[in-house]
Design a protein around this motif. Structure first.
Motif, PDB file in Angstrom:
ATOM      1  N   VAL A  60      47.564  38.035  39.191  1.00 26.22           N
ATOM      2  CA  VAL A  60      46.271  38.708  38.963  1.00 26.22           C
ATOM      3  C   VAL A  60      46.464  40.214  39.035  1.00 26.22           C
ATOM      4  N   LEU A  61      45.934  40.917  38.028  1.00 27.74           N
ATOM      5  CA  LEU A  61      45.960  42.369  37.974  1.00 27.74           C
ATOM      6  C   LEU A  61      44.522  42.882  37.933  1.00 27.74           C
ATOM      7  N   LEU A  62      44.265  43.948  38.661  1.00 31.12           N
ATOM      8  CA  LEU A  62      42.917  44.501  38.759  1.00 31.12           C
ATOM      9  C   LEU A  62      42.810  45.784  37.946  1.00 31.12           C
ATOM     10  N   HIS A  63      41.760  45.890  37.140  1.00 35.97           N
ATOM     11  CA  HIS A  63      41.558  47.050  36.267  1.00 35.97           C
ATOM     12  C   HIS A  63      40.224  47.724  36.564  1.00 35.97           C
ATOM     13  N   ALA A  64      40.050  48.913  36.022  1.00 33.29           N
ATOM     14  CA  ALA A  64      38.820  49.678  36.228  1.00 33.29           C
ATOM     15  C   ALA A  64      37.672  49.108  35.410  1.00 33.29           C
ATOM     16  N   GLY A  65      36.448  49.367  35.891  1.00 34.09           N
ATOM     17  CA  GLY A  65      35.252  49.065  35.140  1.00 34.09           C
ATOM     18  C   GLY A  65      34.859  47.597  35.145  1.00 34.09           C
ATOM     19  N   PRO A  66      33.925  47.231  34.251  1.00 36.11           N
ATOM     20  CA  PRO A  66      33.461  45.851  34.171  1.00 36.11           C
ATOM     21  C   PRO A  66      34.491  44.943  33.522  1.00 36.11           C
ATOM     22  N   PRO A  67      34.247  43.636  33.510  1.00 35.37           N
ATOM     23  CA  PRO A  67      35.224  42.707  32.917  1.00 35.37           C
ATOM     24  C   PRO A  67      35.315  42.865  31.404  1.00 35.37           C
ATOM     25  N   PHE A  68      36.488  42.542  30.864  1.00 33.75           N
ATOM     26  CA  PHE A  68      36.644  42.464  29.417  1.00 33.75           C
ATOM     27  C   PHE A  68      36.058  41.144  28.921  1.00 33.75           C
ATOM     28  N   ALA A  69      35.515  41.176  27.711  1.00 35.35           N
ATOM     29  CA  ALA A  69      34.904  39.968  27.145  1.00 35.35           C
ATOM     30  C   ALA A  69      35.944  38.882  26.898  1.00 35.35           C
ATOM     31  N   SER A  70      37.152  39.283  26.536  1.00 36.14           N
ATOM     32  CA  SER A  70      38.228  38.331  26.259  1.00 36.14           C
ATOM     33  C   SER A  70      39.550  39.072  26.315  1.00 36.14           C
ATOM     34  N   VAL A  71      40.642  38.332  26.256  1.00 39.90           N
ATOM     35  CA  VAL A  71      41.958  38.984  26.261  1.00 39.90           C
ATOM     36  C   VAL A  71      42.155  39.817  24.998  1.00 39.90           C
ATOM     37  N   ASP A  72      41.464  39.465  23.934  1.00 37.41           N
ATOM     38  CA  ASP A  72      41.610  40.214  22.683  1.00 37.41           C
ATOM     39  C   ASP A  72      40.851  41.534  22.702  1.00 37.41           C
ATOM     40  N   SER A  73      39.974  41.711  23.700  1.00 33.75           N
ATOM     41  CA  SER A  73      39.187  42.951  23.771  1.00 33.75           C
ATOM     42  C   SER A  73      39.757  43.970  24.743  1.00 33.75           C
ATOM     43  N   ILE A  74      40.867  43.656  25.408  1.00 37.12           N
ATOM     44  CA  ILE A  74      41.448  44.580  26.386  1.00 37.12           C
ATOM     45  C   ILE A  74      41.860  45.880  25.687  1.00 37.12           C
ATOM     46  N   PRO A  99      38.132  42.747  37.216  1.00 35.72           N
ATOM     47  CA  PRO A  99      37.618  44.056  37.626  1.00 35.72           C
ATOM     48  C   PRO A  99      37.980  44.387  39.070  1.00 35.72           C
ATOM     49  N   ALA A 100      38.525  45.560  39.283  1.00 32.90           N
ATOM     50  CA  ALA A 100      38.949  45.966  40.622  1.00 32.90           C
ATOM     51  C   ALA A 100      37.770  46.054  41.587  1.00 32.90           C
ATOM     52  N   GLN A 101      36.642  46.588  41.134  1.00 32.91           N
ATOM     53  CA  GLN A 101      35.529  46.785  42.060  1.00 32.91           C
ATOM     54  C   GLN A 101      34.951  45.464  42.558  1.00 32.91           C
ATOM     55  N   ASP A 102      35.173  44.379  41.828  1.00 34.88           N
ATOM     56  CA  ASP A 102      34.755  43.066  42.326  1.00 34.88           C
ATOM     57  C   ASP A 102      35.619  42.604  43.491  1.00 34.88           C
ATOM     58  N   HIS A 103      36.731  43.308  43.736  1.00 33.39           N
ATOM     59  CA  HIS A 103      37.634  42.991  44.846  1.00 33.39           C
ATOM     60  C   HIS A 103      37.690  44.133  45.865  1.00 33.39           C
ATOM     61  N   ASP A 126      34.945  51.771  56.723  1.00 35.09           N
ATOM     62  CA  ASP A 126      33.691  52.378  57.174  1.00 35.09           C
ATOM     63  C   ASP A 126      33.608  52.212  58.691  1.00 35.09           C
ATOM     64  N   LEU A 127      33.654  53.311  59.405  1.00 29.95           N
ATOM     65  CA  LEU A 127      33.638  53.236  60.864  1.00 29.95           C
ATOM     66  C   LEU A 127      32.299  52.770  61.406  1.00 29.95           C
ATOM     67  N   SER A 128      31.284  52.706  60.534  1.00 33.30           N
ATOM     68  CA  SER A 128      29.973  52.209  60.962  1.00 33.30           C
ATOM     69  C   SER A 128      29.757  50.742  60.600  1.00 33.30           C
ATOM     70  N   ASP A 129      30.694  50.161  59.851  1.00 31.30           N
ATOM     71  CA  ASP A 129      30.568  48.773  59.426  1.00 31.30           C
ATOM     72  C   ASP A 129      31.958  48.218  59.180  1.00 31.30           C
ATOM     73  N   ALA A 130      32.461  47.426  60.101  1.00 32.94           N
ATOM     74  CA  ALA A 130      33.841  46.952  60.050  1.00 32.94           C
ATOM     75  C   ALA A 130      34.129  46.091  58.828  1.00 32.94           C
ATOM     76  N   LYS A 131      33.092  45.531  58.199  1.00 32.70           N
ATOM     77  CA  LYS A 131      33.299  44.684  57.030  1.00 32.70           C
ATOM     78  C   LYS A 131      33.416  45.482  55.735  1.00 32.70           C
ATOM     79  N   ASN A 132      33.061  46.736  55.781  1.00 28.02           N
ATOM     80  CA  ASN A 132      33.033  47.574  54.577  1.00 28.02           C
ATOM     81  C   ASN A 132      34.374  48.304  54.443  1.00 28.02           C
ATOM     82  N   ILE A 133      35.283  47.709  53.699  1.00 28.95           N
ATOM     83  CA  ILE A 133      36.635  48.251  53.524  1.00 28.95           C
ATOM     84  C   ILE A 133      36.935  48.314  52.030  1.00 28.95           C
ATOM     85  N   ILE A 134      37.416  49.467  51.584  1.00 30.19           N
ATOM     86  CA  ILE A 134      37.735  49.683  50.177  1.00 30.19           C
ATOM     87  C   ILE A 134      39.201  50.102  50.056  1.00 30.19           C
ATOM     88  N   TYR A 135      39.825  49.708  48.961  1.00 32.53           N
ATOM     89  CA  TYR A 135      41.232  50.004  48.727  1.00 32.53           C
ATOM     90  C   TYR A 135      41.405  50.771  47.417  1.00 32.53           C
TER      91      TYR A 135
END
Length: 401
Positions: A41-55, A92-96, A117-126
């Motif tokens: 699995v590879l993560l990319h920017a933005g929303p999902p692609f409609a298909s592999v042919d639209s990448i 999509p990367a932001q979904d992860h 996020d030091l105010s919310d231990a569950k809020n972690i971004i990479y």
């Protein structure tokens, strides 16, 4: 928003949480360890692609580079075949809870900045390590030079970052310092990058003595950007899952479509076809070679900085003067929720809502690199992307439906 247009109660609740978020860089983990990311699995920017042919070609190129880097494929041709047959998946990367710049993709063994996020231990971004001035994946070129740079960046340079990160680094104070020094925290980050690397070097016994590493640092003024992208997303995602809130929690483009997510409807993309940023092509190519908007770095403008606070960065304002809309200095005042105490007296309003975008019939402006649509020449220049209001209208229609 102005006094005549008070925040909707749900958006006000979200904005209060946003103001209490404290993003801090506190580690480096691989995609597999942090996210349980599968090897294929590879993560990319933005929303999902409609298909592999639209990448988009730059993302396809970067995915091929990542596949070779990971050992999933022996060469780029095999990698492309595996992507087209869905043996290798793009998501999509932001979904992860990941943000990635321009055409860069994230794979399982890549080291990622962890911003918590030091105010919310569950809020972690990479976010991946910034590729700097060398052949970088974010430019979307299919080249072994990019693979080799990834190996150095995700090996030797990452170990240097780990050695310097002896304690967590809160990122809002660093961004505020940089804004006062003329950065915009998106297209221009030299002050923030120098502060970052100087801070790390003080924690490394003997400092940074390797000449090649020093040269990379001194010629890479965007090293702070990926960290700030993660911090921006962390601030925005603190507002997730609030009933009836239109607070924007995701924003990005994939070279084909642009999209957003909002607080009350987590995980649901609202997207529209993207156009190319308006900017100056810096090499001798037709403007038709400009790729439509791409990158998760739009989260910086979704936050309210970058082009949305470009008046704080005279150099950036000058660079983009010919491409900024007439209302660029007022747009943040109309679209953003309010001031953030972490930025003190600075003239910036933060926190984007779909309600405001629909009321104003406009989205934010975003400063973006312009890539070659064919994936051959990499970066062509930089420009301003005026985000369509249709994605915000679609989000509000879903929210109210």
């Amino acid at each position: 928003m102005s006094d005549s247009q008070p925040l909707h109660a749900a958006d006000a609740k979200a904005f209060d949480l946003f103001l209490h978020s404290i993003p801090a860089w506190n580690g480096i983990e691989t995609g597999a360890d942090a996210l349980g990311l599968d090897a294929n699995v590879l993560l990319h920017a933005g929303p999902p692609f409609a298909s592999v042919d639209s990448i988009s070609m730059p993302v396809l190129n970067s995915a091929c580079v990542a596949a070779v880097f990971e050992g999933l494929a022996s060469d780029f041709d095999q990698a492309e075949s595996m992507i087209k047959s869905a043996e290798i998946l793009l998501k999509p990367a932001q979904d992860h809870c990941v943000v990635t710049p321009l055409a860069a993709v994230v794979s399982a063994s890549m080291p990622l900045h962890r911003v918590s996020d030091l105010s919310d231990a569950k809020n972690i971004i990479y976010a991946p390590i910034n590729g700097g001035s060398r052949p970088s994946m974010r430019l979307g070129m299919r080249s072994m030079a990019v693979v080799e740079h990834l190996r150095w960046l995700n090996g030797e340079f990452t170990e240097l970052l780990r050695a310097g990160l002896t304690q967590r680094l809160e990122l809002v104070p660093m961004a505020a310092y940089a804004l006062r020094a003329g950065d915009d925290c998106h297209g221009r980050t030299p002050a923030a990058s120098k502060l970052l690397m100087d801070t790390l070097e003080r924690n490394i016994p003997g400092g940074i003595s390797d000449a090649a590493t020093r040269e990379f640092i001194d010629t890479s003024p965007s090293l702070f950007l990926n960290l700030w992208m993660a911090a921006s997303k962390c601030l925005m995602l603190r507002t997730s899952a609030i009933d009836d809130s239109s607070f924007v929690t995701a924003i990005g483009a994939n070279g084909v479509d642009v999209g957003i997510q909002i607080s009350a409807l987590p995980g649901r993309w609202f997207q529209a076809p993207a156009s190319a940023p308006k900017g100056r092509i810096e090499i001798d190519l037709s403007a038709e070679r400009a790729l439509p908007a791409i990158g998760d770095s739009a989260v910086v403008e979704g936050l309210g900085l970058g082009a949305m606070s470009i008046q704080l960065s005279p150099e950036q304002e000058k660079n983009f003067a010919d491409f900024l809309p007439q209302d660029y200095r007022d747009r943040a005042q109309r679209l953003m929720c309010g001031s953030h105490p972490g930025f003190g007296e600075l003239d910036c309003k933060l926190g984007l809502t779909a309600r405001a975008a629909v009321a104003q019939k406009q989205g934010p402006i975003i400063a973006l690199g312009i890539l070659d649509i064919s994936g051959e020449k990499g970066r062509l220049g930089a420009g301003i992307y005026d985000m369509p209001d249709s994605v915000f209208s679609a989000a509000m229609a879903a929210l109210q439906g």
